[in-house]
Design a protein around this motif. Structure first.
Motif, PDB file in Angstrom:
ATOM      1  N   HIS A 126      25.787  -4.990 -75.576  1.00 41.72           N
ATOM      2  CA  HIS A 126      24.895  -3.878 -75.033  1.00 41.72           C
ATOM      3  C   HIS A 126      25.456  -2.450 -75.228  1.00 41.72           C
ATOM      4  CE1 HIS A 126      22.625  -6.328 -71.820  1.00 41.72           C
ATOM      5  NE2 HIS A 126      23.081  -7.117 -72.378  1.00 41.72           N
ATOM      6  N   CYS A 127      25.212  -1.418 -74.722  1.00 47.43           N
ATOM      7  CA  CYS A 127      25.736  -0.195 -74.258  1.00 47.43           C
ATOM      8  C   CYS A 127      25.328   0.564 -73.340  1.00 47.43           C
ATOM      9  CB  CYS A 127      25.279   0.759 -75.753  1.00 47.43           C
ATOM     10  SG  CYS A 127      23.560   1.122 -75.702  1.00 47.43           S
ATOM     11  N   ASP A 128      26.119   1.479 -72.736  1.00 51.05           N
ATOM     12  CA  ASP A 128      25.616   2.251 -71.697  1.00 51.05           C
ATOM     13  C   ASP A 128      24.954   3.574 -72.037  1.00 51.05           C
ATOM     14  OD1 ASP A 128      26.100   3.388 -68.864  1.00 51.05           O
ATOM     15  OD2 ASP A 128      27.231   1.822 -68.515  1.00 51.05           O
ATOM     16  N   ASP A 129      24.994   4.486 -70.901  1.00 46.86           N
ATOM     17  CA  ASP A 129      24.259   5.836 -71.365  1.00 46.86           C
ATOM     18  C   ASP A 129      25.395   6.604 -72.317  1.00 46.86           C
ATOM     19  OD1 ASP A 129      22.185   4.952 -69.959  1.00 46.86           O
ATOM     20  OD2 ASP A 129      22.356   6.642 -68.643  1.00 46.86           O
ATOM     21  N   GLU A 130      26.301   7.134 -71.612  1.00 49.10           N
ATOM     22  CA  GLU A 130      27.397   7.949 -72.535  1.00 49.10           C
ATOM     23  C   GLU A 130      28.722   7.155 -71.845  1.00 49.10           C
ATOM     24  OE1 GLU A 130      27.586  12.119 -71.862  1.00 49.10           O
ATOM     25  OE2 GLU A 130      25.654  12.404 -72.425  1.00 49.10           O
ATOM     26  N   ALA A 131      29.228   6.758 -73.194  1.00 50.65           N
ATOM     27  CA  ALA A 131      30.472   5.611 -72.595  1.00 50.65           C
ATOM     28  C   ALA A 131      31.314   5.303 -73.668  1.00 50.65           C
ATOM     29  CB  ALA A 131      29.862   4.359 -72.164  1.00 50.65           C
ATOM     30  N   VAL A 132      32.556   5.028 -73.233  1.00 50.46           N
ATOM     31  CA  VAL A 132      33.583   4.301 -74.208  1.00 50.46           C
ATOM     32  C   VAL A 132      33.359   2.867 -74.264  1.00 50.46           C
ATOM     33  CG1 VAL A 132      35.127   6.392 -73.757  1.00 50.46           C
ATOM     34  CG2 VAL A 132      35.264   4.420 -72.345  1.00 50.46           C
ATOM     35  N   MET A 133      34.074   2.261 -75.286  1.00 47.40           N
ATOM     36  CA  MET A 133      33.701   0.970 -75.473  1.00 47.40           C
ATOM     37  C   MET A 133      34.515   0.241 -74.157  1.00 47.40           C
ATOM     38  SD  MET A 133      33.244  -1.879 -77.585  1.00 47.40           S
ATOM     39  CE  MET A 133      33.390  -1.183 -79.243  1.00 47.40           C
ATOM     40  N   HIS A 134      33.500  -0.798 -73.683  1.00 51.10           N
ATOM     41  CA  HIS A 134      34.118  -1.612 -72.319  1.00 51.10           C
ATOM     42  C   HIS A 134      33.563  -2.906 -72.236  1.00 51.10           C
ATOM     43  CE1 HIS A 134      30.712   0.770 -70.712  1.00 51.10           C
ATOM     44  NE2 HIS A 134      30.581  -0.197 -69.982  1.00 51.10           N
ATOM     45  N   LEU A 135      34.170  -3.752 -71.332  1.00 53.84           N
ATOM     46  CA  LEU A 135      33.622  -5.233 -71.439  1.00 53.84           C
ATOM     47  C   LEU A 135      33.446  -5.645 -69.937  1.00 53.84           C
ATOM     48  CD1 LEU A 135      36.237  -7.096 -73.811  1.00 53.84           C
ATOM     49  CD2 LEU A 135      33.993  -6.252 -74.602  1.00 53.84           C
ATOM     50  N   TYR A 136      32.475  -6.674 -69.725  1.00 54.54           N
ATOM     51  CA  TYR A 136      32.149  -7.265 -68.495  1.00 54.54           C
ATOM     52  C   TYR A 136      32.467  -8.596 -68.771  1.00 54.54           C
ATOM     53  CZ  TYR A 136      29.696  -3.103 -66.693  1.00 54.54           C
ATOM     54  OH  TYR A 136      29.134  -1.966 -66.236  1.00 54.54           O
ATOM     55  N   LEU A 137      33.497  -9.276 -67.711  1.00 57.14           N
ATOM     56  CA  LEU A 137      33.867 -10.569 -68.151  1.00 57.14           C
ATOM     57  C   LEU A 137      33.939 -11.198 -66.692  1.00 57.14           C
ATOM     58  CD1 LEU A 137      37.181 -10.399 -70.143  1.00 57.14           C
ATOM     59  CD2 LEU A 137      35.128 -11.385 -70.784  1.00 57.14           C
ATOM     60  N   GLY A 138      33.927 -12.588 -66.742  1.00 49.58           N
ATOM     61  CA  GLY A 138      34.204 -13.508 -65.514  1.00 49.58           C
ATOM     62  C   GLY A 138      35.566 -13.510 -65.382  1.00 49.58           C
ATOM     63  N   THR A 139      36.140 -13.529 -64.171  1.00 47.18           N
ATOM     64  CA  THR A 139      37.537 -13.395 -63.686  1.00 47.18           C
ATOM     65  C   THR A 139      38.277 -14.449 -64.361  1.00 47.18           C
ATOM     66  OG1 THR A 139      36.814 -12.549 -61.561  1.00 47.18           O
ATOM     67  CG2 THR A 139      39.083 -13.268 -61.598  1.00 47.18           C
ATOM     68  N   SER A 180      32.199 -15.962 -72.354  1.00 44.92           N
ATOM     69  CA  SER A 180      31.076 -15.133 -72.249  1.00 44.92           C
ATOM     70  C   SER A 180      31.431 -13.953 -71.945  1.00 44.92           C
ATOM     71  CB  SER A 180      30.049 -15.740 -71.628  1.00 44.92           C
ATOM     72  OG  SER A 180      30.357 -15.932 -70.290  1.00 44.92           O
ATOM     73  N   ALA A 181      30.909 -12.904 -72.509  1.00 46.95           N
ATOM     74  CA  ALA A 181      30.990 -11.337 -72.360  1.00 46.95           C
ATOM     75  C   ALA A 181      29.947 -10.506 -72.486  1.00 46.95           C
ATOM     76  CB  ALA A 181      32.412 -10.909 -73.154  1.00 46.95           C
ATOM     77  N   THR A 182      29.917  -9.626 -71.854  1.00 44.10           N
ATOM     78  CA  THR A 182      28.929  -8.308 -71.893  1.00 44.10           C
ATOM     79  C   THR A 182      29.844  -7.344 -72.537  1.00 44.10           C
ATOM     80  OG1 THR A 182      27.214  -8.944 -70.163  1.00 44.10           O
ATOM     81  CG2 THR A 182      27.326  -6.796 -71.141  1.00 44.10           C
ATOM     82  N   VAL A 183      29.583  -7.036 -73.973  1.00 40.48           N
ATOM     83  CA  VAL A 183      30.338  -6.280 -74.614  1.00 40.48           C
ATOM     84  C   VAL A 183      29.550  -4.755 -74.615  1.00 40.48           C
ATOM     85  CG1 VAL A 183      31.293  -5.378 -76.904  1.00 40.48           C
ATOM     86  CG2 VAL A 183      31.390  -7.956 -76.170  1.00 40.48           C
ATOM     87  N   GLU A 184      30.035  -3.745 -74.180  1.00 40.01           N
ATOM     88  CA  GLU A 184      29.101  -2.415 -74.013  1.00 40.01           C
ATOM     89  C   GLU A 184      29.827  -1.676 -75.344  1.00 40.01           C
ATOM     90  OE1 GLU A 184      26.795  -1.722 -71.774  1.00 40.01           O
ATOM     91  OE2 GLU A 184      27.104  -3.411 -70.542  1.00 40.01           O
ATOM     92  N   LEU A 185      28.847  -1.540 -76.006  1.00 43.00           N
ATOM     93  CA  LEU A 185      29.259  -0.742 -77.252  1.00 43.00           C
ATOM     94  C   LEU A 185      28.900   0.859 -77.245  1.00 43.00           C
ATOM     95  CD1 LEU A 185      27.568  -3.205 -79.902  1.00 43.00           C
ATOM     96  CD2 LEU A 185      29.934  -3.088 -79.663  1.00 43.00           C
ATOM     97  N   ARG A 186      29.982   1.470 -76.360  1.00 38.36           N
ATOM     98  CA  ARG A 186      29.801   2.913 -76.098  1.00 38.36           C
ATOM     99  C   ARG A 186      28.492   3.174 -75.532  1.00 38.36           C
ATOM    100  NH1 ARG A 186      31.496   1.712 -80.853  1.00 38.36           N
ATOM    101  NH2 ARG A 186      33.745   1.682 -81.455  1.00 38.36           N
TER     102      ARG A 186
END
Ligand SMILES: [Zn+2]
Length: 365
Positions: free
Chosen positions: A161-174, A229-235
């Motif tokens: 995925h990506c966000d609006d204006e963002a740096v690289m970040h990830l969402y992960l299960g704990t 499984s991860a949501t990768v936010e490509l900036r």
């Protein structure tokens, strides 16, 4: 499923390796349709995988879906593209994925034992059986179902995925941290946000969450977190370029090599840029009213609790409302346009400490 007479949509699926041979990785992108960096990353990754395949170096089962949402890609309103929500149902394209943990648990409650490998095989077979038996009720349900069918038995499921204006970040299960630290380091993620249940049934939790939900329900059985499984936010959504995409594709390729899906030396792991922080420690700073959003901090800035992040200018009076972070950490994403409205998430700050106001649904809608 066609939504109306005379229309039909399709997704493209690229496959490398062979099912059942080595670990399985599934990568998709464009689920929110208005997030295009991943569509370019996929093309660079396909080129790398083609080379590896030609050299006989694919050692796993790799599936790529280079645009996961043809419904969303077609949505225009008043001359502008509109992704994220489906026009028909108004549902978020990355929510409402089927929760399989409960029915799998009901079906297998007396068969899960001390053998982790046997449990993984049983759970995957039951997940596939359940998904095969579901009849979708709408075009968007059908899309969700097909994406789940391709991915539910994967060892790795990455949703780009990506966000609006963002740096690289990830969402992960704990449960996936620190196991996924190599993914975060390869991608040079500047924030990693973990939650057991983030709310809303996003794709990554529907695929990966099966494992930690079952492990919690059956504590005496050996149930590993068998899918990273991860949501990768490509900036941000404007960070669409060949330069960024080729670097990100190379990072994903090295990750697949490091995890045994490609016979290629990934080299030393780059130094991580961050540790994981809990998603309920992320302050999502919302606009209390409309106006013009004036940022005082860039995406990627480090802020402290109490710091001014932005102001909302009231264009009638000239008054300014300060927006202040309640978390101390990195401001990893901010709104991409300056027209504020009540409830608009203006900025997200990843702090290490859970915040009292962050309960229930932890993702932005
Ligand atoms: Zn998205």
């Amino acid at each position: 499923m066609s939504s109306s007479p005379g229309t039909a949509r399709q997704i493209t699926v690229h496959r490398y390796g062979s099912p059942g041979r080595g670990p399985k990785a599934y990568l998709q992108t464009g689920l929110h349709a208005d997030e295009l960096p991943g569509l370019v990353v996929m093309q660079h990754l396909l080129a790398l995988l083609d080379q590896a395949a030609a050299a006989g170096r694919i050692t796993g089962d790799i599936i790529l879906v280079p645009y996961a949402n043809p419904i969303g890609l077609s949505q225009y309103l008043f001359g502008k593209h509109a992704g994220r929500y489906e026009f028909d149902s108004l549902g978020n394209f990355n929510r409402l994925y089927p929760d399989l943990a409960a029915p799998i648990g009901d079906a297998l409650s007396d068969r899960l034992g001390p053998d982790a490998g046997a449990n993984v095989a049983l759970i995957r077979a039951e997940a596939n059986r359940l998904l095969a038996a579901i009849n979708p009720r709408s075009e968007v349900d059908h899309l969700r179902l097909e994406l789940m069918r391709l991915s539910v038995d994967a060892d790795y499921a990455l949703d780009l995925h990506c966000d609006d204006e963002a740096v690289m970040h990830l969402y992960l299960g704990t449960a996936l941290w620190p196991g996924a630290a190599d993914l975060a380091a390869e991608l040079q993620a500047q924030a990693v946000l973990t939650a057991e249940v983030s709310g809303g049934e996003p794709f990554d939790e529907a695929v990966g969450g099966i494992w930690w939900q079952l492990a919690k329900r059956f504590p005496k059985a050996a149930i590993p977190a068998a899918c990273l499984s991860a949501t990768v936010e490509l900036r941000g959504d404007r960070d669409v370029s060949d330069d960024l995409a080729s670097a990100d594709a190379a990072a994903l390729f090295r990750f697949l090599g490091r995890r045994g899906l490609i016979d290629a030396d990934p080299g030393p792991l780059p130094k991580a840029l961050c540790a994981a922080t809990p998603l309920d420690g992320t302050d999502i700073i919302e606009c209390p009213h409309g106006g013009v959003l004036l940022f005082k901090q860039a995406a990627g800035a480090t802020v402290a609790a109490g710091d001014l992040v932005a102001e909302i200018l009231n264009p009638a009076t000239g008054a300014r409302t300060p927006l202040v972070s309640r978390a101390s950490g990195i401001l990893f994403a901010r709104a991409g346009h300056a027209l504020a409205r009540p409830g608009l998430p203006a900025a997200k700050v990843a702090g290490p400490v859970p915040l009292p106001h962050r309960t229930g649904r932890l993702l932005t809608q």
